[in-house]
Design a protein around this motif. Sequence first.
Motif, mmCIF file in Angstrom:
data_model
loop_
_atom_site.group_PDB
_atom_site.id
_atom_site.type_symbol
_atom_site.label_atom_id
_atom_site.label_comp_id
_atom_site.label_asym_id
_atom_site.label_seq_id
_atom_site.Cartn_x
_atom_site.Cartn_y
_atom_site.Cartn_z
ATOM 1 N N VAL A 1 0.843 -1.188 0.000
ATOM 2 C CA VAL A 1 0.000 0.000 0.000
ATOM 3 C C VAL A 1 0.882 1.242 0.000
ATOM 4 O O VAL A 1 1.785 1.368 0.834
ATOM 5 C CB VAL A 1 -0.932 0.022 1.232
ATOM 6 N N PHE A 2 0.662 2.139 -0.961
ATOM 7 C CA PHE A 2 1.411 3.391 -0.983
ATOM 8 C C PHE A 2 0.543 4.473 -1.606
ATOM 9 O O PHE A 2 -0.444 4.188 -2.289
ATOM 10 C CB PHE A 2 2.737 3.240 -1.744
ATOM 11 N N PHE A 3 0.896 5.728 -1.370
ATOM 12 C CA PHE A 3 0.120 6.865 -1.838
ATOM 13 C C PHE A 3 0.931 7.654 -2.860
ATOM 14 O O PHE A 3 2.149 7.804 -2.730
ATOM 15 C CB PHE A 3 -0.267 7.766 -0.657
ATOM 16 N N VAL A 4 0.245 8.154 -3.884
ATOM 17 C CA VAL A 4 0.924 8.872 -4.972
ATOM 18 C C VAL A 4 0.230 10.206 -5.214
ATOM 19 O O VAL A 4 -0.936 10.405 -4.871
ATOM 20 C CB VAL A 4 0.908 8.035 -6.271
ATOM 21 N N THR A 5 0.963 11.119 -5.844
ATOM 22 C CA THR A 5 0.388 12.407 -6.234
ATOM 23 C C THR A 5 -0.364 12.237 -7.545
ATOM 24 O O THR A 5 -0.306 11.184 -8.190
ATOM 25 C CB THR A 5 1.501 13.447 -6.411
ATOM 26 N N ASP A 6 -1.079 13.283 -7.956
ATOM 27 C CA ASP A 6 -1.823 13.229 -9.218
ATOM 28 C C ASP A 6 -0.887 12.984 -10.395
ATOM 29 O O ASP A 6 -1.204 12.220 -11.318
ATOM 30 C CB ASP A 6 -2.608 14.527 -9.424
ATOM 31 N N GLU A 7 0.269 13.641 -10.388
ATOM 32 C CA GLU A 7 1.221 13.485 -11.480
ATOM 33 C C GLU A 7 1.774 12.061 -11.526
ATOM 34 O O GLU A 7 1.890 11.445 -12.595
ATOM 35 C CB GLU A 7 2.377 14.485 -11.327
ATOM 36 N N GLN A 8 2.104 11.537 -10.341
ATOM 37 C CA GLN A 8 2.605 10.165 -10.267
ATOM 38 C C GLN A 8 1.540 9.166 -10.724
ATOM 39 O O GLN A 8 1.828 8.201 -11.433
ATOM 40 C CB GLN A 8 3.055 9.854 -8.837
ATOM 41 N N LYS A 9 0.309 9.418 -10.337
ATOM 42 C CA LYS A 9 -0.801 8.536 -10.718
ATOM 43 C C LYS A 9 -0.960 8.498 -12.230
ATOM 44 O O LYS A 9 -1.206 7.441 -12.827
ATOM 45 C CB LYS A 9 -2.096 9.005 -10.060
#
Length: 256
Positions: free
Chosen positions: A196-204
Amino acid sequence: MSDRSTIQLIALDRLIAHPDNPNRMSSSNFTKLVRNIEQTGRYEPLIVRPYREKPRHSRQGRAAPRHCERTKASVSGNDNENQESRIEHRGRFQIINGYHRWQALRQLGYKRADVIVWDVDDDQADVLLATLNRLAGSDELSRKISLLKKLSKKMNARELSKLIPQTPGQIKRLVNLRIPKAPAWIPSDRFANPLVFFVTDEQKKVIEEALSLIKHRASSLNKAEAKAETLRLVAQHFIDTNVQGYDENEDQVRPA
């Protein structure tokens, strides 16, 4: 409490309902109970206890003393009334478990019922009233379905629903229900590991673009597998690039 378990045959008019019985049955289930007994002639014996008439009490909640001020006529009249009441209930039994079976037997014209007599006091009877109609197991689904399938070969769902708690629709759904077989044993190292990890809009945006490319290369992968494969390729590319760069740097600093 008596441990007697001998079944006795007692006249229905000698049985009395317990006033504190909390068990209630819907009219549809009662009709099914009547039909079941009518067709099979079998039922679970009733649990009863010898009837004990409680003493009359005064307004203050205490037993009225014999020396209370009453006329001879009133004393004589009440004594006769009490004596008649005791005679009326002599040899009777109070139902602890089986009130609806008693009612069903009466409706079917039975004169006597199979009962088991337990010699219990009021406190013990209260505990039994609170538990006998509630302590029960639950159906094992696979065996329940197997049993319904066997019964369904002899009668249709509508006929069967007249004898058991399930409705025709519930019977059909259970009979047609497919229970998946237990999966074969799989070693724990074969299971996927969650990340589980979180990304920014750009990374997504970049990750989703990579995912779309993976789907074209391996259309057989599902969504979760495609994500895992994308991450693996990115990680592998990062490792290969860094290992190659490390080797080149080593060659540069290595003495001639």
